[in-house]
Design a protein around this motif. Sequence first.
Motif, PDB file in Angstrom:
ATOM      1  N   ILE A 129      14.613  33.498  27.242  1.00  0.00           N
ATOM      2  CA  ILE A 129      13.958  34.446  26.325  1.00  0.00           C
ATOM      3  C   ILE A 129      14.476  35.865  26.599  1.00  0.00           C
ATOM      4  N   LYS A 130      14.545  36.222  27.871  1.00  0.00           N
ATOM      5  CA  LYS A 130      15.031  37.575  28.212  1.00  0.00           C
ATOM      6  C   LYS A 130      16.464  37.767  27.737  1.00  0.00           C
ATOM      7  N   ASP A 131      17.294  36.737  27.926  1.00  0.00           N
ATOM      8  CA  ASP A 131      18.686  36.835  27.478  1.00  0.00           C
ATOM      9  C   ASP A 131      18.754  37.007  25.964  1.00  0.00           C
ATOM     10  N   ALA A 132      17.951  36.228  25.239  1.00  0.00           N
ATOM     11  CA  ALA A 132      18.001  36.268  23.770  1.00  0.00           C
ATOM     12  C   ALA A 132      17.524  37.615  23.236  1.00  0.00           C
ATOM     13  N   LEU A 133      16.628  38.271  23.974  1.00  0.00           N
ATOM     14  CA  LEU A 133      16.090  39.560  23.505  1.00  0.00           C
ATOM     15  C   LEU A 133      16.785  40.756  24.158  1.00  0.00           C
ATOM     16  N   ALA A 134      17.835  40.473  24.942  1.00  0.00           N
ATOM     17  CA  ALA A 134      18.494  41.554  25.696  1.00  0.00           C
ATOM     18  C   ALA A 134      19.111  42.616  24.791  1.00  0.00           C
ATOM     19  N   GLY A 135      19.423  42.244  23.554  1.00  0.00           N
ATOM     20  CA  GLY A 135      20.027  43.213  22.642  1.00  0.00           C
ATOM     21  C   GLY A 135      19.024  43.940  21.765  1.00  0.00           C
ATOM     22  N   ASN A 136      17.752  43.862  22.099  1.00  0.00           N
ATOM     23  CA  ASN A 136      16.718  44.564  21.320  1.00  0.00           C
ATOM     24  C   ASN A 136      15.933  45.471  22.253  1.00  0.00           C
ATOM     25  N   PHE A 137      16.058  46.764  22.009  1.00  0.00           N
ATOM     26  CA  PHE A 137      15.377  47.717  22.889  1.00  0.00           C
ATOM     27  C   PHE A 137      13.998  48.074  22.345  1.00  0.00           C
ATOM     28  N   CYS A 138      13.026  48.185  23.250  1.00  0.00           N
ATOM     29  CA  CYS A 138      11.685  48.656  22.897  1.00  0.00           C
ATOM     30  C   CYS A 138      11.372  49.823  23.811  1.00  0.00           C
ATOM     31  N   ARG A 139      10.938  50.929  23.237  1.00  0.00           N
ATOM     32  CA  ARG A 139      10.650  52.102  24.065  1.00  0.00           C
ATOM     33  C   ARG A 139       9.161  52.255  24.340  1.00  0.00           C
ATOM     34  N   CYS A 140       8.311  51.347  23.796  1.00  0.00           N
ATOM     35  CA  CYS A 140       6.858  51.497  23.983  1.00  0.00           C
ATOM     36  C   CYS A 140       6.265  50.492  24.954  1.00  0.00           C
ATOM     37  N   THR A 141       6.512  49.219  24.702  1.00  0.00           N
ATOM     38  CA  THR A 141       5.662  48.197  25.329  1.00  0.00           C
ATOM     39  C   THR A 141       5.977  47.910  26.782  1.00  0.00           C
ATOM     40  N   GLY A 142       7.194  48.241  27.232  1.00  0.00           N
ATOM     41  CA  GLY A 142       7.588  47.808  28.562  1.00  0.00           C
ATOM     42  C   GLY A 142       7.955  46.336  28.584  1.00  0.00           C
ATOM     43  N   TYR A 143       8.025  45.731  27.429  1.00  0.00           N
ATOM     44  CA  TYR A 143       8.520  44.354  27.220  1.00  0.00           C
ATOM     45  C   TYR A 143       7.572  43.239  27.674  1.00  0.00           C
ATOM     46  N   ALA A 144       6.617  43.544  28.567  1.00  0.00           N
ATOM     47  CA  ALA A 144       5.809  42.461  29.143  1.00  0.00           C
ATOM     48  C   ALA A 144       5.053  41.703  28.052  1.00  0.00           C
ATOM     49  N   LYS A 145       4.481  42.444  27.118  1.00  0.00           N
ATOM     50  CA  LYS A 145       3.680  41.783  26.079  1.00  0.00           C
ATOM     51  C   LYS A 145       4.566  41.091  25.037  1.00  0.00           C
ATOM     52  N   ILE A 146       5.765  41.596  24.867  1.00  0.00           N
ATOM     53  CA  ILE A 146       6.714  40.919  23.962  1.00  0.00           C
ATOM     54  C   ILE A 146       7.090  39.564  24.564  1.00  0.00           C
TER      55      ILE A 146
END
Lengths: 161, 326
Positions: free
Chosen positions: A127-144
């Motif tokens: 999952i982390k690899d698949a989303l590595a090309g999408n940046f989020c500046r709010c959530t800190g990624y944990a909830k995504i």
Amino acid sequence: MKKQLLSMNVNDETIEVAVEASASLLEVLRDELGYIGVKEGCSEGACGACTVLMDGRPVRSCLTLALEAEGSSITTIEGLASGGQLHPIQQAFVDRGAVQCGFCTPGMILSAKALLDHNPNPSDEEIKDALAGNFCRCTGYAKILDAVCSLRPASSSKPGR
Amino acid sequence: MLPNFKYVRPGSVEEAIDHLTSEGARVHAGGTDLLGCLRDNVFGALKVVSINALDDLRGIRQTPDRGVRIGALATITQVENHELINERYKGLAMGASEVASPQLRNQGTIGGNICQKPRCWYYRGEFHCIRKGGNLCYAFGGENQFHCIFGSDKKCCIVHPSDIAPALVAFDARVRVSGHKGDRLVPIEKFYVLPGEDVERETVLEAGEIVTEIILPPIIEGTRSSYRKVRARRSWDFALAGVALALVLKGGKVESGRVVLSGAAPVPWRSHTVEKVIIGQKLDSKTITRAAETAVHNAEPLAKNSYKIPLFKAIIEEELTKIAIG
């Protein structure tokens, strides 16, 4: 310069539109066709906000010439919900609080969709690899990550990290 | 918005080459580097020649001599996931998996990847640097933390941005170049141009020439390979330092092979010094330590990139150890 005719399928609808040769797929989707769920972030392929699916694969629409989409099937975030019902990935993002400002969300969800469509039970690492090309500046990624993990069959509510 | 240009999508290599000989024509494969360069005004284009209708340039298949032919339009994702490549040319599959992000790997092609333009921020920015025909390399006296430690020839200190090219050099691949005068097969090591030879070009490609395929030689029994990349950001980034290895081990000794560094020089940098230390030797800890030391012996770090010295030493030591264990 003369516009050229582009024929493609967007969210299961066949579309013909005259475009400038230099127009990006992002510009045509947003400005000509009104799919404003496609976001323009960095314009250089770094942030992933402009991600759409081209024949099922996530691509950067800011670095794709519109004319290169000739004959292909494009999915934007607008194509996911049906009959007033959110797509399960969209619902999971809502339920898990994975959306804050929302700017990265369409691209993030489409990258997640491409992953889950061919690998319904991905590992945390996948999952982390698949989303590595999408940046989020709010959530800190944990909830995504939490939202995508929750879509695995028989998932527990917390991602194992 | 990009400056406007004419767009053509020829149906044959010959037609593509014809288009590419016209003034201001640029080739488009995956388009990810081209569009970035046009948007940053690194160069202009009067005509964009998309080669994406050339289906002959797709696909990955075994050659009659049990080598592998990779069409120039094979995407990085296809290279990364291909069974033959994973089975025999593991270091190449590993290199491909380290390229950019999933989206860019779906779009980017292997032909485009090996022909990438440098990422130097002066070159990409509004500086008329020596590589763009100016007089000066601004990085020598400027912000050079991501620049080279080998091969600048005191002219230009870019690093070559590809993760795939070092693995291809390690495997001694050849690049088929097609142009008006016909085809030529160039060993990939000879495909790249150092600043001392010609500071304004990265490859030997002439106007009107394109890469049409990449040929990997048959794998030698006992080959072990890998690619290791260190980057500043875990999600995706260009290499700060990297090493591609393709070594043939027989009876516990390194019989032959290549060691190629990325993030080190303006071209994929073959470390002949490391090769000399390990070839004919057992890969024991003494040899590995000596190899790692030797690798950076004649490095010429700039004001802000001497961190690359311990970085290269460490990854070479770690990767040689992994290869030794098998």
